[in-house]
Design a protein around this motif. Structure first.
Motif, PDB file in Angstrom:
ATOM      1  N   SER A 148       0.780  -1.236   0.000  1.00  0.00           N
ATOM      2  CA  SER A 148       0.000   0.000   0.000  1.00  0.00           C
ATOM      3  C   SER A 148       0.814   1.290   0.000  1.00  0.00           C
ATOM      4  O   SER A 148       0.678   2.102  -0.904  1.00  0.00           O
ATOM      5  CB  SER A 148      -0.964   0.014   1.191  1.00  0.00           C
ATOM      6  OG  SER A 148      -1.964  -0.963   1.024  1.00  0.00           O
ATOM      7  N   SER A 149       1.654   1.535   1.015  1.00  0.00           N
ATOM      8  CA  SER A 149       2.240   2.862   1.140  1.00  0.00           C
ATOM      9  C   SER A 149       3.606   2.815   1.801  1.00  0.00           C
ATOM     10  O   SER A 149       4.006   1.797   2.383  1.00  0.00           O
ATOM     11  CB  SER A 149       1.313   3.775   1.959  1.00  0.00           C
ATOM     12  OG  SER A 149       1.341   3.418   3.334  1.00  0.00           O
ATOM     13  N   VAL A 150       4.304   3.968   1.718  1.00  0.00           N
ATOM     14  CA  VAL A 150       5.605   4.139   2.364  1.00  0.00           C
ATOM     15  C   VAL A 150       5.604   5.459   3.127  1.00  0.00           C
ATOM     16  O   VAL A 150       5.263   6.510   2.572  1.00  0.00           O
ATOM     17  CB  VAL A 150       6.754   4.159   1.335  1.00  0.00           C
ATOM     18  CG1 VAL A 150       8.072   4.496   2.017  1.00  0.00           C
ATOM     19  CG2 VAL A 150       6.873   2.823   0.637  1.00  0.00           C
ATOM     20  N   LEU A 151       5.981   5.402   4.396  1.00  0.00           N
ATOM     21  CA  LEU A 151       6.211   6.585   5.211  1.00  0.00           C
ATOM     22  C   LEU A 151       7.691   6.596   5.566  1.00  0.00           C
ATOM     23  O   LEU A 151       8.172   5.725   6.286  1.00  0.00           O
ATOM     24  CB  LEU A 151       5.349   6.540   6.476  1.00  0.00           C
ATOM     25  CG  LEU A 151       5.513   7.696   7.467  1.00  0.00           C
ATOM     26  CD1 LEU A 151       5.177   9.033   6.816  1.00  0.00           C
ATOM     27  CD2 LEU A 151       4.655   7.474   8.704  1.00  0.00           C
ATOM     28  N   ASP A 152       8.424   7.574   5.021  1.00  0.00           N
ATOM     29  CA  ASP A 152       9.881   7.627   5.134  1.00  0.00           C
ATOM     30  C   ASP A 152      10.255   8.860   5.960  1.00  0.00           C
ATOM     31  O   ASP A 152      10.053   9.996   5.519  1.00  0.00           O
ATOM     32  CB  ASP A 152      10.501   7.704   3.740  1.00  0.00           C
ATOM     33  CG  ASP A 152      12.001   7.450   3.760  1.00  0.00           C
ATOM     34  OD1 ASP A 152      12.546   7.207   4.849  1.00  0.00           O
ATOM     35  OD2 ASP A 152      12.622   7.507   2.688  1.00  0.00           O
ATOM     36  N   ILE A 153      10.793   8.622   7.165  1.00  0.00           N
ATOM     37  CA  ILE A 153      11.063   9.692   8.131  1.00  0.00           C
ATOM     38  C   ILE A 153      12.571   9.797   8.373  1.00  0.00           C
ATOM     39  O   ILE A 153      13.255   8.777   8.473  1.00  0.00           O
ATOM     40  CB  ILE A 153      10.336   9.403   9.462  1.00  0.00           C
ATOM     41  CG1 ILE A 153       8.830   9.300   9.219  1.00  0.00           C
ATOM     42  CG2 ILE A 153      10.643  10.462  10.511  1.00  0.00           C
ATOM     43  CD1 ILE A 153       8.093   8.543  10.296  1.00  0.00           C
ATOM     44  N   THR A 154      13.049  11.018   8.434  1.00  0.00           N
ATOM     45  CA  THR A 154      14.459  11.258   8.725  1.00  0.00           C
ATOM     46  C   THR A 154      14.571  12.109   9.984  1.00  0.00           C
ATOM     47  O   THR A 154      13.938  13.169  10.078  1.00  0.00           O
ATOM     48  CB  THR A 154      15.149  11.988   7.554  1.00  0.00           C
ATOM     49  OG1 THR A 154      14.969  11.225   6.358  1.00  0.00           O
ATOM     50  CG2 THR A 154      16.639  12.155   7.824  1.00  0.00           C
ATOM     51  N   TYR A 155      15.365  11.636  10.952  1.00  0.00           N
ATOM     52  CA  TYR A 155      15.641  12.429  12.141  1.00  0.00           C
ATOM     53  C   TYR A 155      16.799  13.398  11.833  1.00  0.00           C
ATOM     54  O   TYR A 155      17.650  13.113  10.990  1.00  0.00           O
ATOM     55  CB  TYR A 155      16.025  11.529  13.310  1.00  0.00           C
ATOM     56  CG  TYR A 155      14.848  10.871  14.011  1.00  0.00           C
ATOM     57  CD1 TYR A 155      13.535  11.164  13.650  1.00  0.00           C
ATOM     58  CD2 TYR A 155      15.049   9.960  15.036  1.00  0.00           C
ATOM     59  CE1 TYR A 155      12.466  10.566  14.290  1.00  0.00           C
ATOM     60  CE2 TYR A 155      13.980   9.347  15.692  1.00  0.00           C
ATOM     61  CZ  TYR A 155      12.693   9.657  15.306  1.00  0.00           C
ATOM     62  OH  TYR A 155      11.636   9.067  15.947  1.00  0.00           O
ATOM     63  N   ARG A 156      16.821  14.501  12.529  1.00  0.00           N
ATOM     64  CA  ARG A 156      17.807  15.521  12.206  1.00  0.00           C
ATOM     65  C   ARG A 156      19.115  15.309  12.955  1.00  0.00           C
ATOM     66  O   ARG A 156      19.140  14.731  14.048  1.00  0.00           O
ATOM     67  CB  ARG A 156      17.257  16.913  12.499  1.00  0.00           C
ATOM     68  CG  ARG A 156      17.012  17.224  13.957  1.00  0.00           C
ATOM     69  CD  ARG A 156      16.547  18.672  14.126  1.00  0.00           C
ATOM     70  NE  ARG A 156      16.276  18.994  15.521  1.00  0.00           N
ATOM     71  CZ  ARG A 156      15.108  18.809  16.113  1.00  0.00           C
ATOM     72  NH1 ARG A 156      14.109  18.290  15.435  1.00  0.00           N
ATOM     73  NH2 ARG A 156      14.945  19.130  17.384  1.00  0.00           N
ATOM     74  N   ASN A 157      20.197  15.804  12.347  1.00  0.00           N
ATOM     75  CA  ASN A 157      21.506  15.849  12.983  1.00  0.00           C
ATOM     76  C   ASN A 157      21.693  17.248  13.572  1.00  0.00           C
ATOM     77  O   ASN A 157      21.727  18.223  12.820  1.00  0.00           O
ATOM     78  CB  ASN A 157      22.618  15.566  11.970  1.00  0.00           C
ATOM     79  CG  ASN A 157      22.561  14.152  11.441  1.00  0.00           C
ATOM     80  OD1 ASN A 157      22.157  13.244  12.156  1.00  0.00           O
ATOM     81  ND2 ASN A 157      22.944  13.970  10.194  1.00  0.00           N
ATOM     82  N   PRO A 158      21.823  17.382  14.876  1.00  0.00           N
ATOM     83  CA  PRO A 158      21.930  18.704  15.487  1.00  0.00           C
ATOM     84  C   PRO A 158      23.171  19.468  15.002  1.00  0.00           C
ATOM     85  O   PRO A 158      24.217  18.875  14.739  1.00  0.00           O
ATOM     86  CB  PRO A 158      22.031  18.404  16.990  1.00  0.00           C
ATOM     87  CG  PRO A 158      21.462  17.035  17.141  1.00  0.00           C
ATOM     88  CD  PRO A 158      21.811  16.311  15.880  1.00  0.00           C
ATOM     89  N   LYS A 159      23.030  20.793  14.900  1.00  0.00           N
ATOM     90  CA  LYS A 159      24.136  21.670  14.544  1.00  0.00           C
ATOM     91  C   LYS A 159      24.558  22.572  15.703  1.00  0.00           C
ATOM     92  O   LYS A 159      25.602  23.211  15.647  1.00  0.00           O
ATOM     93  CB  LYS A 159      23.741  22.546  13.354  1.00  0.00           C
ATOM     94  CG  LYS A 159      23.270  21.762  12.128  1.00  0.00           C
ATOM     95  CD  LYS A 159      24.348  20.823  11.619  1.00  0.00           C
ATOM     96  CE  LYS A 159      23.873  20.062  10.379  1.00  0.00           C
ATOM     97  NZ  LYS A 159      24.848  19.052   9.929  1.00  0.00           N
ATOM     98  N   ARG A 160      23.735  22.607  16.750  1.00  0.00           N
ATOM     99  CA  ARG A 160      24.036  23.421  17.926  1.00  0.00           C
ATOM    100  C   ARG A 160      23.208  22.879  19.087  1.00  0.00           C
ATOM    101  O   ARG A 160      22.391  21.970  18.916  1.00  0.00           O
ATOM    102  CB  ARG A 160      23.704  24.892  17.685  1.00  0.00           C
ATOM    103  CG  ARG A 160      22.245  25.143  17.358  1.00  0.00           C
ATOM    104  CD  ARG A 160      21.940  26.602  17.147  1.00  0.00           C
ATOM    105  NE  ARG A 160      20.515  26.816  16.900  1.00  0.00           N
ATOM    106  CZ  ARG A 160      19.592  26.924  17.845  1.00  0.00           C
ATOM    107  NH1 ARG A 160      19.928  26.831  19.121  1.00  0.00           N
ATOM    108  NH2 ARG A 160      18.329  27.126  17.531  1.00  0.00           N
TER     109      ARG A 160
END
Length: 822
Positions: free
Chosen positions: A219-231
């Motif tokens: 049916s579907s794809v949910l593709d999530i990316t967590y962030r890399n902190p910069k500060r």
């Protein structure tokens, strides 16, 4: 219906647009992250320009399809110059940081047809996800407003897409597949979504026709990316439903970074608004952490860990549900004894290494482990009265049951335990052959080791007469004739399964960009392969099964004044059975269940335009699925019970449309519409509606603010779905019962007073440490609609009638929410 579609298209496509312009907008900050007022923003060699306001915000219109030099200048700061090349109607966000020491120059080439647009992927802003209210807030809350996505349970993170069920959706976090708990029966038991919204950087969603690089689901794809902190940063959210704390930071040498989130949720406020009076306090807790290490310019390492615990202690007391008609009101009055104790403890860890050995070649190595321990224990006795309600307003017994049509009891028992371990090892490669083409590939090994014990039974007694299991097919005419059949529980499931599944899967795909005359096109072709074998103690080993899934996407962007793109995508999709799909109605694992197979075709149009001098986009898609080797099922709240016999064929087709843009300047809103029809044919008996045949869907997500009080923001989340099949008993023959639940109508609204954020500054000293600080009021189920998830079936022994009494969801609930971010 055809007239509705015609009017809909004429209204949306009759908009006139400007074809030769683009916009640059954003917020200008100094080196101390303060917004800069009175910055001159203009195109070189042009007299016209703009000036930033007190919040540092600007909007500049520029010529499209040519290089333009944009200059930012201020009396006390050094000049900032950038060369841009934008496509027609492109809306480009640029947030330059100006300082007092160094002038900055650069060049950006922005392609109007981004990669996500080419792939047909919907991208959702994490800021929108955090702000939009919902009884179960998070990514799934927003996804349910998209076309083609259906749900009739606000307490659940589960959703169905284009005729599929809850188990047919892929979810990835940082390219790592995420799994749902197994024993969940009710949406109230699910608790928190795996995804921590405060840690999210990017959210992509595809409702079908996705590429070969994504796994084997229908049916579907949910593709999530967590962030890399910069500060360094921190955020706090607190409400009457719980709270969360997220902290992020980076080392001095910029090599190490970490973001960690802690969440706690207590659903008492919501569940206590339901008709059943209970001693009930479901609590959910989890900790997630993402650790990154940039070892060199070529190597990057990361680790994602999660620990979550759901506790569901439920002790029902009483319930009264009124139904029937005005002339003949009926009520079900239930008194309960007993309790339910469920617990889900989950551990998840994944390591990822990325090797960028040159600009055109990259390798990724991913290993993950998921371990869940789940228990579902309950003994609940329900004693009921089904009777007529006193409708005389002047009566002392107004609203009470004054005449009983039927009395009886129902005893439910379960001792279900499950322990599952899933281990994955994967390698991926990306190779850029030239400017026009790339190759992507991957190989993955999965081990699933599952230990499961099911002990469930139900005994029903109506007016002193025990009702036997309907599957036994014995005639029961009590109380008029004695019952002479065997005594047996109404439902009885007993099974112990020790199951092991080994899987090998992989993909290979080719991306190409080319031209046909002055028109652009993109081509993606690929194939997936999947091999698996199921072994179960006490059962014959399953056969080694192999599937091949060729897929393709073609996107075409004509060189027109109007910014349009056309896409054709699809292929052959397989879904090799997961553990739940192997377990039949009796709870026994069937080792030779085949993969469900779907031929899927999606035709779509993507149209970007300007209205009221602001950017808008209309995306419309028509789709068709032909599904064979169907593993039929029934849905009990959010638990799916499969027949595990591949005895059916099915189809699904429909049309989805979504219009999004700045209906209010500076905020994104959207309206969505979906039409779906899906049916299945079991054992050649003819086509009937599938359990997810939800015909019409309207969704709206709207953001606004009050012009006279710009600090006061409004967020509205509205969903309307026509009724699902599911109004019949789960044990019943679906060909004998084709009843539907009532339509699902839900509106959640939030009001937030923003003391400070990127666009609203404050001179108050106590707000100085914060980047954002707001206090809000949320109203769930604004119009207090009575939505039902299932029916409770009660028998009147004298008339031998069965009544379907709706199990209503939550009523109107108020919540207070505090948000603070550093």
């Amino acid at each position: 219906m055809k007239n509705i579609f015609f009017v809909f298209f004429v209204a949306l496509f009759s908009l006139t647009v400007s074809a030769q312009k683009a916009r640059v907008k954003g917020v200008i900050l100094d080196e101390f992250n303060n917004p800069v007022e009175n910055v001159s923003v203009k195109v070189e060699d042009k007299d016209q320009g703009t000036v930033t306001n007190e919040n540092g915000f600007y909007i500049l219109e520029v010529e499209a399809n040519k290089k333009v030099t944009v200059t930012f200048s201020h009396v006390s700061l050094k000049k900032y110059v950038l060369v841009l090349t934008l496509k027609s109607n492109e809306d480009f966000e640029l947030n330059p940081r100006m300082n007092s020491k160094v002038e900055e120059f650069g060049e950006v080439f922005v392609v109007g047809s981004s990669k996500k647009r080419i792939e047909g992927v919907t991208t959702i802003d994490p800021v929108v996800i955090r702000k939009i209210p919902g009884a179960n807030p998070g990514i799934e809350n927003i996804i349910k407003t998209l076309p083609g996505v259906y749900s009739n349970n606000e307490l659940s993170t589960s959703y169905a897409v284009r005729g599929g069920n809850y188990d047919e959706n892929l979810v990835y976090v940082n390219e790592i597949e995420v799994y749902r708990p197994f024993l969940i029966r009710s949406g109230q038991q699910e608790g928190l979504s795996f995804t921590n919204t405060d840690m999210v950087q990017n959210v992509d969603f595809s409702a079908g026709g996705f590429q070969s690089k994504y796994g084997d689901k229908l049916s579907s794809v949910l593709d999530i990316t967590y962030r890399n902190p910069k500060r360094f940063g921190a955020s706090l959210e607190a409400s009457l439903l719980g709270g969360s704390l997220t902290v992020e930071g980076v080392s001095k040498n910029q090599k190490w970074s970490n973001i960690t989130g802690i969440r706690y949720r207590d659903n008492s406020l919501l569940v206590n608004s339901q008709e059943t009076q209970t001693n009930f306090r479901p609590t959910f807790f989890d900790v997630q952490s993402l650790l990154n290490f940039n070892a060199s310019t070529k190597w990057n390492f990361s680790f994602l860990g999660n620990i979550s615990q759901n506790r569901y202690n439920y002790q029902p007391l009483t319930r009264q549900t009124n139904f029937g008609t005005i002339d003949e009101p009926i009520a079900l009055l239930v008194f309960y004894e007993g309790q339910e104790k469920d617990k889900y403890l989950t551990f998840f860890g994944a390591g990822k290494a990325v090797y960028q050995y040159n600009e055109k070649n990259k390798l990724k190595f991913i290993a993950s482990a998921y371990h869940t321990q789940e228990q579902e224990y309950y003994d609940i006795l329900a004693e009921y009265r089904l009777g007529e309600v006193d409708s005389n307003i002047g009566s002392e017994t107004f609203g009470d049951v004054v005449f009983s049509r039927g009395i009886g009891s129902q005893l439910n028992h379960a001792r279900n335990d499950l322990d599952a371990l899933i281990v994955n090892a994967e390698v991926k490669g990306f190779h850029e052959l030239n400017e026009k083409s790339q190759i992507e590939w991957g190989a993955k090994f999965t081990l699933e080791d599952i230990r499961d014990r099911l002990v469930e039974w139900e005994v029903i007694d109506s007016a002193g007469f025990s009702l036997p299991n309907p599957i036994l097919d014995y005639v029961n005419n009590q109380p008029y004739n004695p019952y002479i059949g065997p005594l047996a529980p109404y439902q009885n499931i007993r099974a112990t399964n020790y199951t092991r599944i080994n899987r090998l899967s992989g993909y290979l795909q080719w991306n190409y960009r080319g031209k046909i005359g002055s028109h652009d096109y993109w081509l993606n072709t690929g194939i997936r392969a999947h091999e698996w074998q199921v072994t179960a103690d006490g059962r014959p080993d399953g056969d080694v099964q192999i599937t091949f899934s060729p897929r393709a996407q073609f996107a075409f962007k004509p060189n027109w004044n109007k910014d349009m793109m056309f896409r054709l995508s699809g292929g052959l999709y397989h879904q090799p059975p997961f553990y739940r799909e192997l377990r039949d109605y009796d709870g026994v694992v069937q080792t030779n269940v085949k993969a469900q197979q779907s031929i899927h075709v999606v035709l779509s149009n993507d149209y970007s335009f300007k209205m009221w001098s602001r950017p808008f986009k209309l995306v419309s898609e028509a789709y068709y699925k032909n599904i064979t080797d169907v593993n039929t099922y029934t849905i009990d709240n959010v638990r799916i019970r499969y027949r595990a016999n591949n005895n059916a064929e099915a189809y699904a087709y429909g049309f989805d449309a979504r219009l999004n843009g700045e209906f209010v300047p500076g905020t994104e809103s959207w309206f969505s519409f979906g039409y779906l029809k899906t049916e299945e044919n079991q054992d050649g008996r003819g086509f009937i509606a599938r359990p997810t045949d939800q015909r019409l869907k309207f969704g709206m997500l709207f953001q606004d603010y009050m012009p006279n009080i710009p600090n006061l923001k409004l967020y509205l989340n509205l969903v309307y779905n026509t009724g699902l099949p599911g109004g019949s008993p789960s044990y019943a023959d679906p060909y004998a019962y084709q009843l539907r639940l009532n339509d699902y109508r839900r509106a959640d609204v939030g009001f937030s007073y923003v003391f400070k954020d990127a666009g609203i500054q404050s001179r108050k000293m106590w707000l100085k440490p914060f980047n954002e600080f707001s206090l809000g009021l949320e109203i769930f189920n604004l119009f207090n609609n009575q939505n039902s998830i299932t029916n409770t079936w009660v028998r009147d022994v004298y008339t031998k009638s069965q009544y379907g009494i709706p199990n209503y969801m939550t009523t109107r609930v108020f919540n207070i929410k505090l948000v603070a971010r550093l």
